[in-house]
Design an enzyme around this catalytic site. Structure first.
Site, short mmCIF file in Angstrom:
data_model
loop_
_atom_site.label_atom_id
_atom_site.label_comp_id
_atom_site.label_asym_id
_atom_site.label_seq_id
_atom_site.Cartn_x
_atom_site.Cartn_y
_atom_site.Cartn_z
N TYR A 182 40.90 51.80 31.83
CA TYR A 182 40.83 50.54 31.10
C TYR A 182 41.86 49.44 31.75
O TYR A 182 42.30 48.52 31.24
CB TYR A 182 41.67 50.74 29.47
CG TYR A 182 40.69 52.01 28.85
CD1 TYR A 182 39.61 51.21 28.17
CD2 TYR A 182 40.99 53.17 29.01
CE1 TYR A 182 38.71 52.05 27.65
CE2 TYR A 182 40.18 53.86 28.21
CZ TYR A 182 39.00 53.48 27.52
OH TYR A 182 38.05 54.48 26.84
N SER A 183 42.09 49.90 33.21
CA SER A 183 43.02 49.04 33.62
C SER A 183 42.68 47.60 33.82
O SER A 183 41.71 47.30 34.59
CB SER A 183 43.23 49.67 35.12
OG SER A 183 43.89 48.83 35.94
N ASN A 184 43.70 46.55 33.48
CA ASN A 184 43.53 45.06 33.87
C ASN A 184 43.25 44.86 35.50
O ASN A 184 42.75 43.92 35.82
CB ASN A 184 44.68 44.45 33.34
CG ASN A 184 44.59 44.35 31.96
OD1 ASN A 184 43.76 44.51 31.19
ND2 ASN A 184 45.69 44.38 31.23
#
Ligand SMILES: Cc1ncc(COP(=O)(O)O)c(C=O)c1O
Length: 318
Positions: free
Chosen positions: A81-83
């Site tokens: 889910y890393s930005n």
């Protein structure tokens, strides 16, 4: 896809693709006015829908430096889910770099999350590793065989923070000074890996107090990280000497709502009420925790009649 080897310079591409300087917007709320405070939001979330906020600020000089050295591949790390994975994949697509994402969790695939689907669509090659492998990579990247297989690539750590990130964040501070016409009394930002706050501290003078809101539990180790980053980069990109010695900052440690990406009912309620009455949105993982802490504590942490800038670091997806 734009190619960095085309005639147009990287700087020109940046101006075509990104909204810079990002707007500085007044936050209208009678409770601040009653204490003579003027509060502004630096809308870095508007820089680009896919490379927003502090992600662009932190990536910029890493990409420019890679380009200068003829490096065309960027390898970086993150969770599903890393930005940072999301923004790096997009930056690769727009600026013509090959990108590789080393992803925590060998049980995952490119359809496991919206982030991974998006990254893969941008052309990012996803390399899934076990959690143990991922931890080893983080702790000893240089001796790792995965990293060694990308010998000609620029390796950017999880979260995107490197010494070069401080200069990109510094440009945001320069924009604030220009837009404001003076240094604000306070700048507030969320703190995850501490790259953003380090860039702000390095580029402000003691007149401005920098307040970080740590979004993780037990984040006190970040103090060492800030110290190391400040020592690692004492020159800004325009040759100004950064000021690691002036340490006019404070971090609020107890505003994490249970830990990274954890949410209390109070936080969820605050974010949804905030979004209902303002003409822009915050999210609960970073900006929401910072705004929540500011609204809760402004009477204790901000002197009356001050000028305050809150950094909206992005994190909202299109
Ligand atoms: C949207 C957003 N805001 C704030 C942060 C925290 O910034 P830093 O990691 O530089 O402390 C992050 C993570 O990098 C982020 O993705």
């Amino acid at each position: 896809m734009t190619d960095i080897s085309a005639n147009i310079t990287f700087a020109e591409q940046i101006n075509q693709i990104l909204t810079l300087p990002s707007p500085l917007q007044k936050l209208n709320d009678d409770k601040f006015l009653a204490h003579g405070m003027e509060v502004f939001v630096k809308r870095d979330d508007l820089i680009h829908p896919e490379i927003s906020g502090n992600k662009w600020r932190k990536l910029k000089y890493n990409l420019l430096d890679a380009q200068k050295q003829g490096i065309r591949q960027i390898v970086t790390f993150g969770g599903a889910y890393s930005n940072h994975i999301y923004a790096t994949a997009a930056a690769g697509k727009y600026f013509g770099f090959e990108t590789v994402g080393i992803i925590r969790g060998d049980e995952l695939n490119e359809n496991s999350s919206e982030t991974l689907r998006f990254a893969s669509k941008c052309g990012m090659k996803l390399h899934f590793v076990t959690r143990t492998e991922y931890r080893n990579l983080r702790e000893q990247p240089d001796s790792n065989s995965i990293i060694q297989s990308y010998r000609n690539a620029r390796i950017i750590p999880e979260g995107g923070t490197t010494p070069l990130s401080l200069s990109g964040v510094g440009e945001m501070v320069d924009e604030i000074l220009q837009q404001f016409g003076q240094a604000p009394d306070y700048i507030l930002c969320p703190v995850g890996t501490a790259g953003t706050i380090s860039g702000i501290i390095a580029n402000t003078n003691s007149q401005t107090k920098v307040i970080g809101v740590c979004v993780l539990k037990n984040g006190q180790y970040l103090l060492n990280e800030i110290d190391t980053l400040l020592k690692s980069n004492t020159m800004s990109n325009d040759g100004r000497v950064l000021n690691p010695a002036i340490v006019n900052y404070e971090i609020l440690w107890n505003e994490n709502h249970g830990g990274y990406a954890k949410k209390t009912p109070e936080l969820i309620d605050f974010v949804s009420k905030f979004n209902a009455v303002h003409d822009f949105e915050i999210e609960p993982i970073y900006s929401g925790k910072m705004f929540f802490a500011f609204y809760k504590h402004f009477l204790e942490i901000i002197k009356p009649n001050s000028k305050v800038v809150l950094i909206h670091t992005g994190g909202l997806r299109p």
